[in-house]
Design a protein around this motif. Sequence first.
Motif, PDB file in Angstrom:
ATOM      1  N   UNK A 237     124.542  35.392  23.535  1.00 35.66           N
ATOM      2  CA  UNK A 237     123.653  35.948  24.752  1.00 35.66           C
ATOM      3  C   UNK A 237     121.788  35.891  23.433  1.00 35.66           C
ATOM      4  N   UNK A 238     122.419  35.496  21.765  1.00 34.46           N
ATOM      5  CA  UNK A 238     121.287  35.350  21.054  1.00 34.46           C
ATOM      6  C   UNK A 238     120.668  34.208  21.298  1.00 34.46           C
ATOM      7  N   UNK A 239     121.644  32.618  22.083  1.00 35.80           N
ATOM      8  CA  UNK A 239     120.862  31.997  21.711  1.00 35.80           C
ATOM      9  C   UNK A 239     120.073  31.425  22.934  1.00 35.80           C
ATOM     10  N   UNK A 240     120.609  32.404  24.264  1.00 35.43           N
ATOM     11  CA  UNK A 240     120.064  32.405  25.454  1.00 35.43           C
ATOM     12  C   UNK A 240     118.298  33.348  25.525  1.00 35.43           C
ATOM     13  N   UNK A 241     118.799  34.714  24.719  1.00 35.82           N
ATOM     14  CA  UNK A 241     117.351  35.538  24.289  1.00 35.82           C
ATOM     15  C   UNK A 241     116.747  34.670  24.026  1.00 35.82           C
ATOM     16  N   UNK A 242     116.451  33.978  22.788  1.00 35.49           N
ATOM     17  CA  UNK A 242     116.047  32.848  21.936  1.00 35.49           C
ATOM     18  C   UNK A 242     114.894  32.151  22.555  1.00 35.49           C
ATOM     19  N   UNK A 243     115.515  31.364  23.850  1.00 33.31           N
ATOM     20  CA  UNK A 243     115.095  30.593  24.714  1.00 33.31           C
ATOM     21  C   UNK A 243     113.069  32.086  25.504  1.00 33.31           C
ATOM     22  N   UNK A 244     113.717  32.966  25.853  1.00 37.48           N
ATOM     23  CA  UNK A 244     112.664  33.662  25.747  1.00 37.48           C
ATOM     24  C   UNK A 244     111.454  34.955  24.734  1.00 37.48           C
ATOM     25  N   UNK A 245     112.469  33.986  23.486  1.00 41.38           N
ATOM     26  CA  UNK A 245     111.392  34.451  22.357  1.00 41.38           C
ATOM     27  C   UNK A 245     110.022  34.239  22.153  1.00 41.38           C
ATOM     28  N   UNK A 246     109.404  32.807  22.437  1.00 39.12           N
ATOM     29  CA  UNK A 246     108.365  32.364  22.083  1.00 39.12           C
ATOM     30  C   UNK A 246     107.018  33.482  23.879  1.00 39.12           C
ATOM     31  N   UNK A 247     107.742  33.093  24.791  1.00 42.31           N
ATOM     32  CA  UNK A 247     107.699  34.111  25.588  1.00 42.31           C
ATOM     33  C   UNK A 247     107.333  35.506  25.699  1.00 42.31           C
ATOM     34  N   UNK A 248     108.151  36.230  25.385  1.00 40.99           N
ATOM     35  CA  UNK A 248     107.182  37.699  24.759  1.00 40.99           C
ATOM     36  C   UNK A 248     106.703  38.109  23.692  1.00 40.99           C
ATOM     37  N   UNK A 249     106.568  37.598  22.948  1.00 43.96           N
ATOM     38  CA  UNK A 249     105.463  36.926  21.854  1.00 43.96           C
ATOM     39  C   UNK A 249     104.074  36.841  22.549  1.00 43.96           C
ATOM     40  N   UNK A 250     104.086  35.825  23.021  1.00 46.86           N
ATOM     41  CA  UNK A 250     102.926  35.817  23.724  1.00 46.86           C
ATOM     42  C   UNK A 250     102.500  37.084  24.752  1.00 46.86           C
ATOM     43  N   UNK A 251     103.254  37.444  25.283  1.00 50.54           N
ATOM     44  CA  UNK A 251     102.869  38.988  26.453  1.00 50.54           C
ATOM     45  C   UNK A 251     102.237  40.031  25.289  1.00 50.54           C
ATOM     46  N   UNK A 252     103.334  39.946  24.245  1.00 46.23           N
ATOM     47  CA  UNK A 252     102.768  41.436  24.028  1.00 46.23           C
ATOM     48  C   UNK A 252     101.149  40.784  22.721  1.00 46.23           C
ATOM     49  N   UNK A 253     101.380  39.857  22.443  1.00 44.52           N
ATOM     50  CA  UNK A 253      99.367  38.684  21.777  1.00 44.52           C
ATOM     51  C   UNK A 253      98.640  38.990  22.634  1.00 44.52           C
ATOM     52  N   UNK A 254      98.858  38.567  23.889  1.00 46.08           N
ATOM     53  CA  UNK A 254      97.861  38.414  25.135  1.00 46.08           C
ATOM     54  C   UNK A 254      97.811  40.435  25.820  1.00 46.08           C
ATOM     55  N   UNK A 255      97.860  41.436  25.891  1.00 45.46           N
ATOM     56  CA  UNK A 255      98.219  42.160  26.344  1.00 45.46           C
ATOM     57  C   UNK A 255      97.986  43.440  25.380  1.00 45.46           C
ATOM     58  N   UNK A 256      98.944  43.219  24.688  1.00 48.44           N
ATOM     59  CA  UNK A 256      98.687  44.613  22.979  1.00 48.44           C
ATOM     60  C   UNK A 256      97.015  44.624  23.407  1.00 48.44           C
ATOM     61  N   UNK A 257      96.670  43.896  22.441  1.00 49.17           N
ATOM     62  CA  UNK A 257      94.627  43.453  22.271  1.00 49.17           C
ATOM     63  C   UNK A 257      94.175  43.962  23.185  1.00 49.17           C
ATOM     64  N   UNK A 258      94.198  43.526  24.320  1.00 48.29           N
ATOM     65  CA  UNK A 258      93.591  43.509  25.922  1.00 48.29           C
ATOM     66  C   UNK A 258      93.726  45.262  26.145  1.00 48.29           C
ATOM     67  N   UNK A 259      95.036  45.985  25.782  1.00 51.28           N
ATOM     68  CA  UNK A 259      94.891  47.078  26.434  1.00 51.28           C
ATOM     69  C   UNK A 259      94.353  48.280  25.394  1.00 51.28           C
ATOM     70  N   UNK A 260      94.471  47.706  24.033  1.00 47.05           N
ATOM     71  CA  UNK A 260      93.367  48.676  23.160  1.00 47.05           C
ATOM     72  C   UNK A 260      92.257  48.628  23.356  1.00 47.05           C
TER      73      UNK A 260
END
Length: 315
Positions: A237-260
């Motif tokens: 589970x951790x290994x598979x979720x790790x493949x999505x970690x970078x993308x999730x961080x990029x989504x947060x970095x993109x949408x949170x400043x725009x939303x704020x």
Amino acid sequence: MSDSNSTDFINPSTFILLGIPGLEAAHVWISIPFCTMYAIALLGNFAILYIIKTEPSLHVPMYYFLCMLAITDLVLSTSILPKMLSIFWFNSREINFTACLTQLYFSLSFSTMESGILVAMAFDRYVAICDPLRHSTTLTNPMVAKIGLALVLRGAILVLPYPFLARSWPYCRTNIIPHTYCEHITVVKLACADIRVSSYYGLSVAFFIVALDVSFIAGSYTQILRAIFSLPTKDARLKTFGTCGSHLCVILASYIPALFSFLTHRFGHNVAQHFHVLMANMYLLVPPMLNPIIYGARNQQIRDRLLQPFPHKGT
């Protein structure tokens, strides 16, 4: 004596960008972090493009979408930063009317493209995790190219009415823009005409894009998480979720400043103007700077390729 910047005129040939209103005395100091962010964005995104181009093992859909994201980030930051720094360093405040509308168009269209690329990356992770046997046949190179073309056309076409509507209004009050770049709503507010069509269209497009893209991303990750939690072991589970970690961080970095930025602009009527301007800059500059850092730090293949020229201890 009449003020040359406030006299009656229609469709001025130039606008005057004030920079950050109320903080003019600190422009040189403010330019330091902005210039640093721009330098990191340029170096980081060009490094990502070079590594993916020269490493055959990275010629797969996930990294093709990452290349699209890097190119989008480069255009997005370059559309506003050079002019902003010229204001801060050389007090070069004038911008041609056509150049202003071009800057407006590029900043909005490439923001739209970036949001679409995040959706495509979420779809890639969904197929790779939930239906791995069909990943190579679903996301072929021609399919990735078609997705990229569709995202470019979506951003280009949906945003195209913005500059045409802005050009159609008469500007008979002032040509002073209290901003560091030609932000859409700040420009059209200078018009001495009913701009409700422009405002309604802008809100409709923004709501349509954000609602559609966030829904697709949320739907993809709901299925991804269900697939991850159905795996038999914690390590899997951790290994598979790790493949999505970078993308999730990029989504947060993109949408949170725009939303704020959006929330403070629409509802923060008592917020100082310089804070609005700073936030409008942050949501265009922070993602291009953070995206290559996130992928460089979290992605093993890119990190190894980046550190390859440097000898390891004990060798």
